[in-house]
Design an enzyme around this catalytic site. Structure first.
Site, PDB file in Angstrom:
ATOM      1  N   ASN A   9       0.871  -1.171   0.000  1.00  0.00           N
ATOM      2  CA  ASN A   9       0.000   0.000   0.000  1.00  0.00           C
ATOM      3  C   ASN A   9       0.909   1.222   0.000  1.00  0.00           C
ATOM      4  O   ASN A   9       1.436   1.613   1.035  1.00  0.00           O
ATOM      5  CB  ASN A   9      -0.872  -0.059   1.268  1.00  0.00           C
ATOM      6  CG  ASN A   9      -1.842   1.095   1.364  1.00  0.00           C
ATOM      7  OD1 ASN A   9      -1.822   2.022   0.552  1.00  0.00           O
ATOM      8  ND2 ASN A   9      -2.695   1.051   2.380  1.00  0.00           N
TER       9      ASN A   9
ATOM     10  N   ARG B 287      -2.539  -2.085  -3.489  1.00  0.00           N
ATOM     11  CA  ARG B 287      -3.737  -1.286  -3.252  1.00  0.00           C
ATOM     12  C   ARG B 287      -3.613  -0.006  -4.073  1.00  0.00           C
ATOM     13  O   ARG B 287      -2.612   0.707  -3.989  1.00  0.00           O
ATOM     14  CB  ARG B 287      -3.833  -0.937  -1.769  1.00  0.00           C
ATOM     15  CG  ARG B 287      -5.038  -0.088  -1.494  1.00  0.00           C
ATOM     16  CD  ARG B 287      -4.860   0.691  -0.235  1.00  0.00           C
ATOM     17  NE  ARG B 287      -6.094   1.366   0.105  1.00  0.00           N
ATOM     18  CZ  ARG B 287      -6.137   2.482   0.812  1.00  0.00           C
ATOM     19  NH1 ARG B 287      -5.037   3.016   1.277  1.00  0.00           N
ATOM     20  NH2 ARG B 287      -7.281   3.060   1.075  1.00  0.00           N
TER      21      ARG B 287
ATOM     22  N   HIS C 281     -12.663   2.896   0.263  1.00  0.00           N
ATOM     23  CA  HIS C 281     -12.762   1.808   1.254  1.00  0.00           C
ATOM     24  C   HIS C 281     -13.477   0.580   0.695  1.00  0.00           C
ATOM     25  O   HIS C 281     -13.981  -0.248   1.457  1.00  0.00           O
ATOM     26  CB  HIS C 281     -13.535   2.251   2.526  1.00  0.00           C
ATOM     27  CG  HIS C 281     -12.859   3.310   3.315  1.00  0.00           C
ATOM     28  ND1 HIS C 281     -13.560   4.324   3.948  1.00  0.00           N
ATOM     29  CD2 HIS C 281     -11.566   3.522   3.611  1.00  0.00           C
ATOM     30  CE1 HIS C 281     -12.706   5.109   4.582  1.00  0.00           C
ATOM     31  NE2 HIS C 281     -11.494   4.654   4.399  1.00  0.00           N
TER      32      HIS C 281
ATOM     33  N   ARG D  30     -11.282  15.512   8.083  1.00  0.00           N
ATOM     34  CA  ARG D  30     -12.043  15.897   6.885  1.00  0.00           C
ATOM     35  C   ARG D  30     -13.454  16.337   7.267  1.00  0.00           C
ATOM     36  O   ARG D  30     -14.069  15.722   8.141  1.00  0.00           O
ATOM     37  CB  ARG D  30     -12.137  14.725   5.906  1.00  0.00           C
ATOM     38  CG  ARG D  30     -10.827  14.405   5.221  1.00  0.00           C
ATOM     39  CD  ARG D  30     -10.913  13.168   4.367  1.00  0.00           C
ATOM     40  NE  ARG D  30      -9.947  12.178   4.799  1.00  0.00           N
ATOM     41  CZ  ARG D  30      -9.906  10.927   4.363  1.00  0.00           C
ATOM     42  NH1 ARG D  30     -10.782  10.496   3.493  1.00  0.00           N
ATOM     43  NH2 ARG D  30      -8.991  10.099   4.806  1.00  0.00           N
TER      44      ARG D  30
ATOM     45  N   ASP E  77      -8.130  12.353  17.012  1.00  0.00           N
ATOM     46  CA  ASP E  77      -8.239  10.982  17.514  1.00  0.00           C
ATOM     47  C   ASP E  77      -9.417  10.862  18.481  1.00  0.00           C
ATOM     48  O   ASP E  77      -9.495  11.600  19.470  1.00  0.00           O
ATOM     49  CB  ASP E  77      -6.935  10.594  18.213  1.00  0.00           C
ATOM     50  CG  ASP E  77      -6.869   9.107  18.504  1.00  0.00           C
ATOM     51  OD1 ASP E  77      -7.807   8.577  19.143  1.00  0.00           O
ATOM     52  OD2 ASP E  77      -5.882   8.480  18.095  1.00  0.00           O
TER      53      ASP E  77
ATOM     54  N   ARG F 276     -10.073   8.882  20.761  1.00  0.00           N
ATOM     55  CA  ARG F 276      -9.746   8.610  22.173  1.00  0.00           C
ATOM     56  C   ARG F 276      -9.529   9.906  22.952  1.00  0.00           C
ATOM     57  O   ARG F 276     -10.008  10.061  24.069  1.00  0.00           O
ATOM     58  CB  ARG F 276      -8.495   7.734  22.276  1.00  0.00           C
ATOM     59  CG  ARG F 276      -8.755   6.304  21.889  1.00  0.00           C
ATOM     60  CD  ARG F 276      -7.489   5.569  21.609  1.00  0.00           C
ATOM     61  NE  ARG F 276      -6.924   5.988  20.316  1.00  0.00           N
ATOM     62  CZ  ARG F 276      -5.980   5.325  19.659  1.00  0.00           C
ATOM     63  NH1 ARG F 276      -5.468   4.230  20.177  1.00  0.00           N
ATOM     64  NH2 ARG F 276      -5.540   5.743  18.501  1.00  0.00           N
TER      65      ARG F 276
ATOM     66  N   GLU G 234      -8.244  -5.453   5.103  1.00  0.00           N
ATOM     67  CA  GLU G 234      -8.127  -5.147   3.676  1.00  0.00           C
ATOM     68  C   GLU G 234      -6.992  -5.944   3.033  1.00  0.00           C
ATOM     69  O   GLU G 234      -7.099  -6.359   1.877  1.00  0.00           O
ATOM     70  CB  GLU G 234      -7.875  -3.649   3.489  1.00  0.00           C
ATOM     71  CG  GLU G 234      -9.123  -2.822   3.777  1.00  0.00           C
ATOM     72  CD  GLU G 234      -8.825  -1.378   4.137  1.00  0.00           C
ATOM     73  OE1 GLU G 234      -8.376  -1.142   5.275  1.00  0.00           O
ATOM     74  OE2 GLU G 234      -9.034  -0.500   3.294  1.00  0.00           O
TER      75      GLU G 234
HETATM   76  P1  ADP Z   1      -7.009   4.842   9.015  1.00  0.00           P
HETATM   77  O1  ADP Z   1      -6.698   3.434   8.551  1.00  0.00           O
HETATM   78  O2  ADP Z   1      -8.084   5.528   8.235  1.00  0.00           O
HETATM   79  O3  ADP Z   1      -5.807   5.705   9.231  1.00  0.00           O
HETATM   80  P2  ADP Z   1      -7.910   3.548  11.440  1.00  0.00           P
HETATM   81  O4  ADP Z   1      -8.944   2.637  10.925  1.00  0.00           O
HETATM   82  O5  ADP Z   1      -6.629   2.985  11.911  1.00  0.00           O
HETATM   83  O6  ADP Z   1      -7.651   4.729  10.440  1.00  0.00           O
HETATM   84  O7  ADP Z   1      -8.568   4.386  12.620  1.00  0.00           O
HETATM   85  C1  ADP Z   1      -7.839   5.355  13.312  1.00  0.00           C
HETATM   86  C2  ADP Z   1      -8.739   6.021  14.339  1.00  0.00           C
HETATM   87  O8  ADP Z   1      -9.384   5.018  15.125  1.00  0.00           O
HETATM   88  C3  ADP Z   1      -7.938   6.842  15.338  1.00  0.00           C
HETATM   89  O9  ADP Z   1      -7.813   8.160  14.912  1.00  0.00           O
HETATM   90  C4  ADP Z   1      -8.788   6.749  16.560  1.00  0.00           C
HETATM   91  O10 ADP Z   1      -9.700   7.808  16.515  1.00  0.00           O
HETATM   92  C5  ADP Z   1      -9.531   5.447  16.435  1.00  0.00           C
HETATM   93  N1  ADP Z   1      -8.970   4.411  17.324  1.00  0.00           N
HETATM   94  C6  ADP Z   1      -7.964   3.601  17.098  1.00  0.00           C
HETATM   95  N2  ADP Z   1      -7.741   2.756  18.135  1.00  0.00           N
HETATM   96  C7  ADP Z   1      -8.643   3.072  19.042  1.00  0.00           C
HETATM   97  C8  ADP Z   1      -8.938   2.579  20.333  1.00  0.00           C
HETATM   98  N3  ADP Z   1      -8.228   1.590  20.885  1.00  0.00           N
HETATM   99  N4  ADP Z   1      -9.964   3.139  20.976  1.00  0.00           N
HETATM  100  C9  ADP Z   1     -10.682   4.116  20.410  1.00  0.00           C
HETATM  101  N5  ADP Z   1     -10.428   4.623  19.179  1.00  0.00           N
HETATM  102  C10 ADP Z   1      -9.440   4.118  18.518  1.00  0.00           C
END
Ligand code: ADP
Length: 393
Positions: free
Chosen positions: A7, A87, A176, A235, A277, A279, A379
């Site tokens: 990727n 990808r 996606h 976004r 994020d 969290r 994926e």
């Molecule tokens: P991408 O592949 O689009 O970069 P992900 O599917 O890895 O994104 O998702 C990332 C987001 O998921 C983070 O920004 C966070 O908000 C959320 N995230 C990841 N791990 C956790 C967790 N353990 N608890 C809560 N939210 C989480």
């Protein structure tokens, strides 16, 4: 089959080496800051410790070489790699399904690149590098847009002048797609085929929904680009399109500044003023931060609204599945979204919702009108399956 999944981004290259039969992941990692000072590789083997290897990665070719070197050093005979899956973010009108790499198909990746310039050019370069360096290994293109290509015309067409949309290939392409396809497949297997109208919710830092009826995609929330639809990490998702004109005319922003603003400085980051994020935002709201609470409320509101929109495109839904970073990990986000949908008969079992697991699971109550699942996405595995299928032909 041993498949290397790649990727590539403009300055990064993620890789995963896996066996489609056993689903075992031998190794995975990410080459970061390619062409920039301070490049490094984060690498891990068979679920072991993650190692950070500081190496000079002046270009993608060096990165690909390094991936093969690191796999060899890890004791994996790279001569046993039987296929490489790439990808590709934007398949345009050429990839309603995955395709084996040839001069022609690689040319298509470049031809549609103006629709995703930050990704497609780098991806095409890496495909070419792999062909040249390892001529005996077959390469397959798996586009993120493929799954959405055959949604009904009333779903993909934009109400803009026909000559303009025809000339510039403007339509809903979505993204996606590989994840949504995997989520459908896994949900269907897990429920022994007892799913017909699924709203697949890929909620990560990028987020999109897909309406999937008996395996066929009917609509999705991302559009010409992955900016449309849900509120995401950075976004803005759907807003009045005239906002762009207003920002340029009245705000004095250049079109590139608006592009950056909407893609990188908006969404949950802008709403919370704290972080992109989930969290951090959940923690902020817990401490009484009103902007964080509003970011969460808006995320629940918009996500549930668009879930209902996806259900409308199938005239109902019997199942919804949460996936990706937020969907798999945040019980709070899942509950917030599901509560907004209670009027449709969606009921979450709050205890089941709190369970953490890497396995697919049901989190709705037995009397919920819609089954709600958590389905961890994969994926890379889906890409590897396409590689196996196409190269075994
Ligand atoms: P991408 O592949 O689009 O970069 P992900 O599917 O890895 O994104 O998702 C990332 C987001 O998921 C983070 O920004 C966070 O908000 C959320 N995230 C990841 N791990 C956790 C967790 N353990 N608890 C809560 N939210 C989480």
């Amino acid at each position: 089959m041993n498949v290397l999944v790649i990727n590539a981004g403009s300055s990064s290259l993620k890789y995963q080496l896996l066996d489609t039969k056993t689903r075992e992941v031998y190794a995975k990692g990410n080459c970061e800051r390619i062409g920039i000072d301070g490049s490094f590789v984060g690498h891990e083997e068979r679920g072991g410790e993650k190692k950070k290897l500081e190496v000079a990665l002046p270009d993608h070719k060096t990165a690909v070489k390094y991936v093969f070197q690191i796999l060899d050093e890890a004791g994996f005979d790279t001569a046993k790699i039987e296929g490489i899956g790439h990808r590709v973010v934007q398949g345009g009108w050429y990839f309603p399904e995955s395709k084996v790499v040839t001069d022609e198909t690689l040319g298509w990746v470049r031809e549609v690149a103006p629709l995703a310039p930050l990704h497609n050019y780098a991806e095409a370069d890496v495909i070419q590098i792999c062909r040249e360096m390892f001529p005996s290994i077959g390469n397959v293109i798996v586009a993120d847009t493929s799954f959405h290509y055959n949604i009904p015309e009333k779903a993909w067409r934009y109400a803009l002048p026909r000559d303009v949309v025809d000339k510039l290939h403007i339509r809903k392409y979505g993204a996606h797609g590989t994840s949504h396809r995997y989520i459908w497949r896994t949900t269907s297997q897990f429920l022994n085929g007892d799913v017909h109208k699924l709203v697949s919710c890929h909620l990560g830092s990028g987020a999109s929904l897909a309406a999937i009826q008996d395996g066929h995609d009917m609509d999705t929330t991302m559009g010409l680009t992955p900016l449309d639809g849900l509120i995401m990490g950075t976004r803005c998702g759907t807003i009045d399109p005239a906002t762009v004109c207003y920002l340029v005319r009245e705000g004095g922003y250049t079109i590139d500044e608006v592009d950056t603003m909407m893609n990188k400085q908006s969404g949950l980051l802008a709403l919370s003023g704290v972080s992109s994020d989930s969290r951090d935002i959940e923690a902020g709201a817990e401490k009484g931060d009103k902007n964080c609470q509003m970011a969460l409320d808006m995320f629940y509101y918009r996500t549930s609204q668009l879930i209902a929109e996806m259900a409308q495109s199938m005239h109902g839904f019997d199942t919804m599945a949460f996936s990706a970073g937020i969907g798999e990990n945040s019980a709070e986000m899942r509950l917030g979204v599901a509560k907004e949908l209670e009027w449709l008969g969606v009921k979450i079992d709050e205890k089941a919702n709190e369970v953490r697991s890497d396995e697919p699971r049901v989190i709705s109550t037995p009397d919920s009108k819609v089954k709600v699942l958590v389905v961890p996405t994969n994926e890379e595995y889906m890409i590897a399956l396409d590689v196996e299928e196409l190269l075994s032909k």
